[in-house]
Design an enzyme around this catalytic site. Structure first.
Site, PDB file in Angstrom:
ATOM      1  N   HIS A 306       0.839  -1.199   0.000  1.00  0.00           N
ATOM      2  CA  HIS A 306       0.000   0.000   0.000  1.00  0.00           C
ATOM      3  C   HIS A 306       0.874   1.249   0.000  1.00  0.00           C
ATOM      4  O   HIS A 306       1.931   1.258   0.614  1.00  0.00           O
ATOM      5  CB  HIS A 306      -0.930   0.025   1.226  1.00  0.00           C
ATOM      6  CG  HIS A 306      -2.081   0.968   1.075  1.00  0.00           C
ATOM      7  ND1 HIS A 306      -1.993   2.301   1.371  1.00  0.00           N
ATOM      8  CD2 HIS A 306      -3.338   0.764   0.619  1.00  0.00           C
ATOM      9  CE1 HIS A 306      -3.149   2.876   1.118  1.00  0.00           C
ATOM     10  NE2 HIS A 306      -3.988   1.966   0.657  1.00  0.00           N
ATOM     11  N   ASP A 363      -8.162  -4.378  -0.748  1.00  0.00           N
ATOM     12  CA  ASP A 363      -8.679  -4.793  -2.058  1.00  0.00           C
ATOM     13  C   ASP A 363      -8.537  -6.286  -2.293  1.00  0.00           C
ATOM     14  O   ASP A 363      -9.299  -6.877  -3.052  1.00  0.00           O
ATOM     15  CB  ASP A 363      -7.964  -4.028  -3.174  1.00  0.00           C
ATOM     16  CG  ASP A 363      -8.449  -2.606  -3.255  1.00  0.00           C
ATOM     17  OD1 ASP A 363      -9.643  -2.396  -3.021  1.00  0.00           O
ATOM     18  OD2 ASP A 363      -7.642  -1.711  -3.528  1.00  0.00           O
TER      19      ASP A 363
HETATM   20  N1  CMC Z   1       4.409  -7.204  -5.466  1.00  0.00           N
HETATM   21  C1  CMC Z   1       5.736  -7.361  -5.464  1.00  0.00           C
HETATM   22  N2  CMC Z   1       6.611  -6.468  -4.972  1.00  0.00           N
HETATM   23  C2  CMC Z   1       6.112  -5.340  -4.449  1.00  0.00           C
HETATM   24  C3  CMC Z   1       4.730  -5.104  -4.419  1.00  0.00           C
HETATM   25  C4  CMC Z   1       3.868  -6.082  -4.943  1.00  0.00           C
HETATM   26  N3  CMC Z   1       2.525  -5.895  -4.931  1.00  0.00           N
HETATM   27  N4  CMC Z   1       4.494  -3.901  -3.842  1.00  0.00           N
HETATM   28  C5  CMC Z   1       5.700  -3.391  -3.524  1.00  0.00           C
HETATM   29  N5  CMC Z   1       6.686  -4.268  -3.900  1.00  0.00           N
HETATM   30  C6  CMC Z   1       8.125  -4.133  -3.662  1.00  0.00           C
HETATM   31  C7  CMC Z   1       8.723  -3.042  -4.527  1.00  0.00           C
HETATM   32  O1  CMC Z   1       9.173  -3.585  -5.743  1.00  0.00           O
HETATM   33  C8  CMC Z   1       9.856  -2.574  -3.646  1.00  0.00           C
HETATM   34  O2  CMC Z   1      10.905  -3.524  -3.733  1.00  0.00           O
HETATM   35  P1  CMC Z   1      12.460  -3.057  -3.586  1.00  0.00           P
HETATM   36  O3  CMC Z   1      12.552  -2.390  -2.240  1.00  0.00           O
HETATM   37  O4  CMC Z   1      13.233  -4.314  -3.698  1.00  0.00           O
HETATM   38  O5  CMC Z   1      12.672  -2.107  -4.723  1.00  0.00           O
HETATM   39  C9  CMC Z   1       9.302  -2.702  -2.232  1.00  0.00           C
HETATM   40  O6  CMC Z   1       8.287  -3.701  -2.321  1.00  0.00           O
HETATM   41  C10 CMC Z   1       8.727  -1.435  -1.657  1.00  0.00           C
HETATM   42  O7  CMC Z   1       7.720  -0.971  -2.489  1.00  0.00           O
HETATM   43  P2  CMC Z   1       7.312   0.552  -2.509  1.00  0.00           P
HETATM   44  O8  CMC Z   1       8.113   1.168  -3.581  1.00  0.00           O
HETATM   45  O9  CMC Z   1       7.459   1.147  -1.163  1.00  0.00           O
HETATM   46  O10 CMC Z   1       5.803   0.469  -2.843  1.00  0.00           O
HETATM   47  P3  CMC Z   1       5.014   1.686  -3.433  1.00  0.00           P
HETATM   48  O11 CMC Z   1       4.617   2.582  -2.326  1.00  0.00           O
HETATM   49  O12 CMC Z   1       5.722   2.278  -4.592  1.00  0.00           O
HETATM   50  O13 CMC Z   1       3.745   0.980  -4.043  1.00  0.00           O
HETATM   51  C11 CMC Z   1       1.657   0.028  -4.281  1.00  0.00           C
HETATM   52  C12 CMC Z   1       2.575   0.777  -3.332  1.00  0.00           C
HETATM   53  C13 CMC Z   1       0.295  -0.160  -3.643  1.00  0.00           C
HETATM   54  C14 CMC Z   1       1.464   0.846  -5.593  1.00  0.00           C
HETATM   55  C15 CMC Z   1       2.326  -1.328  -4.582  1.00  0.00           C
HETATM   56  O14 CMC Z   1       2.499  -2.044  -3.390  1.00  0.00           O
HETATM   57  C16 CMC Z   1       1.546  -2.133  -5.599  1.00  0.00           C
HETATM   58  O15 CMC Z   1       1.725  -1.945  -6.812  1.00  0.00           O
HETATM   59  N6  CMC Z   1       0.658  -3.054  -5.134  1.00  0.00           N
HETATM   60  C17 CMC Z   1      -0.170  -3.817  -6.013  1.00  0.00           C
HETATM   61  C18 CMC Z   1      -1.359  -2.999  -6.473  1.00  0.00           C
HETATM   62  C19 CMC Z   1      -2.430  -2.854  -5.399  1.00  0.00           C
HETATM   63  O16 CMC Z   1      -2.814  -3.803  -4.746  1.00  0.00           O
HETATM   64  N7  CMC Z   1      -2.948  -1.636  -5.245  1.00  0.00           N
HETATM   65  C20 CMC Z   1      -4.024  -1.368  -4.294  1.00  0.00           C
HETATM   66  C21 CMC Z   1      -3.571  -0.543  -3.186  1.00  0.00           C
HETATM   67  S1  CMC Z   1      -4.899  -0.245  -2.004  1.00  0.00           S
HETATM   68  C22 CMC Z   1      -6.005   0.779  -2.849  1.00  0.00           C
HETATM   69  C23 CMC Z   1      -6.430   2.016  -2.106  1.00  0.00           C
HETATM   70  O17 CMC Z   1      -6.416   2.074  -0.860  1.00  0.00           O
HETATM   71  O18 CMC Z   1      -6.811   3.003  -2.816  1.00  0.00           O
END
Ligand code: CMC
Length: 427
Positions: A306, A363
């Site tokens: 998230h 979700d």
């Molecule tokens: N699957 C695999 N790896 C992940 C994922 C995932 N779903 N989410 C984060 N990571 C990894 C990311 O690659 C990073 O790895 P590293 O440190 O090795 O580079 C690490 O975890 C930290 O990620 P982050 O950059 O802090 O995450 P973010 O804040 O950029 O992204 C997110 C948050 C929600 C966009 C992402 O977790 C994601 O794409 N999740 C899947 C989509 C999803 O379920 N979205 C719904 C969110 S809830 C909706 C709402 O409340 O509106």
């Protein structure tokens, strides 16, 4: 902490007041920045910019805290119900028993949607995405309710709230019935709001719909969990559109459009599409777990992680329990949901996910519940919109009552400097 922030530009120092919220959140008030310095701030995505002060929702992503009007989401999900939470968000206090009863009855007064709206629905292709239809129908409500709301008149505002809550639920379910070719039906004023949602979706003229209390309870909780999330994309959109003094229906319609996107409310649909893809490719959850961990592979596990909640999503904890209950009660035997369980178990034990604090988010579980209830994937985001409606109304009302100025960000121009016009034949 000092109550002044100092900014130095070109050797000259400027002072700006610091605002502290009731939970000690800190903001630098740059209201006078441009008039005093000539500069603006640059913050694409507004990750560091507060657009307003608000008394509605408090969220702390690091600590996994979500509160509406000071009440914890855990307490509300366990002890309250969706209409009570809606009243709390919109009017600021938990209603007394008589106030809640009146609210429910007043919503019932507005559940009839103008019959001519059916002509508008008929104009859409049968397979149009329900979110597109919902946005259009919400906007169309303006045409049938042209009187603009006087926000400073309590009675006027209260009536607008009840009208929006009543009609939105009905048109939201009509998007599904249109898609299925079912006759459009009506709210049953002898039944509750959430029970009516299931009836409006699934009751057929051939027989009464028998509701299941476990299902109604799980949906009620889901609507509560989705009811507000402070200044997210769709809510900021509702406030922004409303800041031009556009009407409530027009502002909510814009919120529906913003929510539709896969980076926002559309994520619950993406979860199920991912699970279906895993199933179509042999059902090997571990293979997809490995793909999600592979940095060369862009695949991400949908429904995990998230942007704001970095330790856990408090809503996911609550809804996981409801999801387990629903699956057990309904005795659903669905290979896609078996894959979801396997994925959840494996990811929670996996070092990659554990070390990055990647847990299933709201979700992930909401998708599982919706699927178990037989709700088609394309309707998932519509359910999110029904849950978010009271939050949008509360934020719109707060913005107007606080007399917030029209939203109008600035920019830094990076295009061509002044150049002379070139005639067509000389280009
Ligand atoms: N699957 C695999 N790896 C992940 C994922 C995932 N779903 N989410 C984060 N990571 C990894 C990311 O690659 C990073 O790895 P590293 O440190 O090795 O580079 C690490 O975890 C930290 O990620 P982050 O950059 O802090 O995450 P973010 O804040 O950029 O992204 C997110 C948050 C929600 C966009 C992402 O977790 C994601 O794409 N999740 C899947 C989509 C999803 O379920 N979205 C719904 C969110 S809830 C909706 C709402 O409340 O509106």
């Amino acid at each position: 902490m000092s109550n002044i922030a100092v900014l130095e530009i070109d050797g000259k120092k400027y002072e700006f007041p610091i605002i502290v919220g009731s939970e000690n959140e800190v903001a630098i008030d740059i209201d006078k920045l441009r008039s005093e310095t000539g500069a603006i701030t640059m913050d694409p995505g507004y990750k560091n910019s507060g657009s307003c002060t608000s008394e509605i929702t408090f969220l702390d992503g690091e600590e996994g805290i979500l509160r509406y009007r000071g009440y914890s989401i855990e307490d509300l999900a366990e002890k309250s119900n969706f209409l009570e939470v809606s009243y709390l968000l919109i009017f600021g206090e938990l209603p007394k028993a008589a106030e809640l009863e009146k609210f429910e009855n007043d919503i019932r007064k507005y559940t009839l949607v103008n019959e001519e709206m059916k002509n508008i629905i008929d104009g859409f292709p049968k397979n149009a995405h329900p979110m597109g239809v919902l946005a259009s129908l919400t906007s169309a409500l303006t045409a049938f309710n042209p009187k603009s709301v006087n926000v400073t008149n309590e009675k006027d505002m209260y009536e607008a709230v009840c009208k929006t809550m009543g009609k939105f639920l009905v048109i939201a379910t009509w998007t599904y019935r249109k898609n299925m070719g079912f006759p459009l039906n009506y709210y049953d004023n002898t039944k509750g709001y959430v029970e009516n949602f299931m009836r409006l979706m699934f009751e057929l003229p051939t027989g009464p719909y028998k509701s299941n209390p476990v299902v109604i309870n799980a949906l009620d909780k889901l609507f509560i969990l989705h009811a507000d999330h402070e200044q997210n994309c769709s809510t900021s959109t509702v406030r922004m559109v409303g800041s031009s003094h556009a009407g409530l229906f027009a502002s909510i319609s814009a919120g529906v459009s913003a929510l539709w996107g896969p980076l926002h409310g559309g994520a619950n649909q993406a979860v199920l599409e991912m699970l279906e893809e895993i199933q179509a490719n042999g059902g090997d959850a571990d293979k997809y777990l490995a793909k999600a961990k592979d940095k060369e592979d862009p695949f991400r596990l949908m429904g995990f992680g998230h942007r704001v909640y970095k330790n856990f999503d408090p809503r996911a904890k609550i809804i996981k329990k409801a999801a387990d209950e629903v699956l057990a009660t309904l005795g659903v035997d669905d290979p896609v949901l078996t894959i979801a369980k396997k994925l959840e178990e494996s990811a929670l034990q996996d070092e990659y996910f554990k070390s990055r604090n990647l847990y299933p988010n709201v979700d992930f579980y909401s998708g599982i519940i919706y699927r178990a209830l037989g709700i088609p994937t394309e309707m998932f985001t519509v359910l999110f919109a029904i849950g978010r409606l009271p939050g949008w109304i509360a934020q719109w009302k707060e913005m107007r009552i606080n007399k917030e100025p029209i939203g109008r960000p600035r920019q830094i121009y990076t295009g061509a400097p002044l150049r002379p016009f070139v005639k067509t034949e000389d280009r």
